[in-house]
Write an enzyme that holds these catalytic residues in place. Structure first.
Site, PDB file in Angstrom:
ATOM      1  N   CYS A   2       0.832  -1.192   0.000  1.00  0.00           N
ATOM      2  CA  CYS A   2       0.000   0.000   0.000  1.00  0.00           C
ATOM      3  C   CYS A   2       0.876   1.255   0.000  1.00  0.00           C
ATOM      4  CB  CYS A   2      -0.895  -0.001   1.239  1.00  0.00           C
ATOM      5  SG  CYS A   2      -1.795  -1.543   1.505  1.00  0.00           S
ATOM      6  N   ASP A 100      -2.849  -9.446   7.935  1.00  0.00           N
ATOM      7  CA  ASP A 100      -1.542  -9.411   8.579  1.00  0.00           C
ATOM      8  C   ASP A 100      -1.350  -8.120   9.355  1.00  0.00           C
ATOM      9  OD1 ASP A 100      -1.479  -8.011   6.165  1.00  0.00           O
ATOM     10  OD2 ASP A 100       0.600  -8.523   5.709  1.00  0.00           O
TER      11      ASP A 100
END
EC number: 6.3.5.4
Length: 568
Positions: A2, A100
């Site tokens: 990201c 995660d």
């Protein structure tokens, strides 16, 4: 994978920070087209561009808050062993997502900064502690994921890309030392530096903690590579094959973890061939994967015949992506805006097209073979006493004589640590932490994220790098063969024709296209470069004339000139 942004400020109001953060997120929205969120309190603002890879639900969006409400995290990357860490934490936390990110935040709460040692992955992390008004930041062992920041007396601004810091209103001024070094020595700056004044990197394998009482970021090393490899005993051939093969398989299997389709970037070299073989061996039967390679319609450079041979009798569709000379000018402009700093030449441009094609096909995650040459001493200069940092060149890659004397004076030749008795290991160490790997990872992060795709490099699993690096020099170079041990291991996977073939640098017809198809374009750009206030116009023109007259041993310096003009 990201993009993250953040502002910590004593003087800016929440409304001011909201406006600025919005601009920062917009500047790097290509990094996370699936979701965009921000969060603010009285002094801290955090934002996130999300590319959904694991747990695609909205509950896994960031910024993510801890269950207790005390911590807020933004995180860029992947923690490949998050399932194993989650099992360690299951008696202490009730998890609400399959992400995660939630595991990473719980691990920080449970173990503090020591949690970093447990992570196998790529990451740039920022965690805000609301109670203590402290920010914790960290970056992975080899710097796969970027972390840039700006600081002054009353604020810190950070982001995944430099352009986001410019979007926050920070001035775009040259770091004259880095520019002069790039043109004088071909280097790209030390691990904390960028090409821009007052914009820094958090170095790989470092963290920092700071609060409102101290706005000065003081990076601390959390991963001691030298101590770790020194603690590994060199192994005999049989034992090394067994241990390294086991780790290879595990590294590949961990990087299959994704809730989206997978792909792989391939070439005809040993590293890529090994990757294909390992994927074929380990890919679960319920997962499919597509292969991507580029070509230029030039038999002197294209690896298409080798790639096609490698994939013969394997169930992977090969996507062949053509780089055409007429597309290069546009691609230079696009990638220059994307990279913010100088990047690799035409091979990087060609490589970028693979991610574009993958995204068109709905593939979000790609694997490639980066890291083997540095771990196993695969470059020619490790063995021919040239001490170069550029593979395969017989002449100087740079032309520092074009610099005016007053600008050339800013150059300070970088000094790299030499912590090992072996000269080969010292060069490997330089390449892993200072030269080859840092710049390749930066190039690759930007071109993958430009197209909303995630790149995973299983051969940069720290366990593999440590084990290979720690071996005796003779395991890496023997009887004229580079990457000797890897070649022995790969013979079982690939056969002798590939495993024992000499290294071929991944190349394109850059020199030929500059001299012919792209000559007019390069002439125009070089004319612009020659008029910059820190170069000598007559010297630039003379060197360009010599190139056109046949002095074409290399074109690295020409690429530098074009690249710098394009990022200004």
């Amino acid at each position: 994978m990201c993009g993250i942004v953040g502002i910590l400020s004593l003087s800016k109001s929440i409304d001011e920070r909201k406006i600025t953060l919005s601009k920062m997120l917009k500047a790097q929205e290509h990094r996370g087209p699936d979701a965009q969120k921000d969060w603010h309190d009285s002094v801290c603002s955090l934002g996130h561009n999300r590319l959904s890879i694991i747990d695609l639900s909205e509950e896994a969006n960031q910024p993510m808050h801890s269950h207790c409400g005390r911590y807020v995290v933004v995180f860029n990357g992947e923690i490949y062993n998050y399932i194993e860490i989650k099992k360690e934490l299951q008696n202490h936390f009730v998890f609400k997502t399959q992400s995660d990110t939630e595991v990473l935040l719980a691990a920080y709460i449970r173990w503090g900064k020591a949690f970093l040692e447990k992570l196998n992955g790529m990451f740039a992390i920022a965690i805000w502690d609301k109670h203590e008004q402290k920010l914790f930041i960290a970056r992975d062992r080899f710097g796969v994921k970027p972390f840039y920041y700006y600081q002054n007396d009353d604020q810190i601004i950070f982001a995944s890309e430099i352009k986001s810091i410019w979007a926050a209103g920070i001035s775009k001024n040259k770091n004259k030392k880095v520019w002069a070094n790039y043109l004088s020595f071909g280097t790209y700056g030390l691990p904390h530096e960028t090409f821009w004044e007052n914009i820094f990197q958090l170095p790989a394998a470092h963290y920092a903690e700071f609060s409102l009482l101290d706005f000065n970021i003081k990076p601390q090393k959390w991963y001691d590579f030298v101590s770790r490899v020194n603690s590994i005993e060199p192994l005999n051939v049989v034992t090394l094959k067994e241990q390294y093969t086991e780790l290879l398989n595990d590294a590949i299997q961990l990087r299959f973890r994704a809730d989206v389709p997978l792909g792989m970037n391939v070439s005809g070299g040993l590293d890529s061939s090994t990757l294909i073989a390992l994927i074929h061996k380990n890919l679960p039967s319920n997962q499919k994967i597509e292969a991507f390679t580029f070509y230029c319609n030039d038999s002197n450079y294209d690896e298409l015949p080798w790639v096609e041979a490698l994939l013969q009798n394997k169930p992977y569709h090969l996507n062949k992506v053509l780089l055409k000379s007429e597309d290069v000018p546009h691609l230079i402009s696009e990638l220059s805006l994307n990279q913010d700093e100088p990047f690799g030449g035409f091979p990087t441009i060609a490589y970028s097209l693979l991610f574009k094609e993958a995204r068109k096909k709905g593939i979000k995650v790609l694997l490639d073979g980066q890291g083997m040459d540095e771990a196993w001493a695969g470059y020619d200069y490790y063995h021919n006493n040239s001490n170069n940092i550029i593979q395969g060149l017989n002449s100087s890659p740079v032309k520092p004589e074009v610099l005016l004397q007053e600008f050339s004076a800013f150059a300070e030749k970088e000094i790299y640590e030499k912590p090992f008795e072996s000269n080969m290991k010292n060069m490997q160490y330089r390449d892993i932490f200072y030269t080859k790997i840092p710049r390749a990872l930066r190039f690759n992060d930007r071109i993958s994220m430009l197209h909303g795709t995630e790149l995973r490099e299983p051969f940069l699993d720290f366990r593999l790098v440590e084990l290979a690096f720690a071996q005796e020099d003779s395991m890496k170079f023997e009887n004229g063969n580079t990457k000797w041990m890897l070649r022995q291991l790969s013979q079982n996977l690939l056969g002798n024709n590939i495993a024992l073939a000499p290294k071929r640098a991944l190349q394109t017809p850059q020199r030929e296209w500059i001299a012919n198809e792209l000559n007019t374009y390069f002439s125009d750009k070089i004319s612009q470069f020659s008029k910059l206030d820190f170069v000598e116009e007559s010297k630039v023109n003379q060197i360009w004339k010599e190139y056109n007259n046949g002095n074409q041993d290399n074109s690295f310096y020409l690429w530098q000139w074009i690249n710098l003009i394009s990022i200004l």
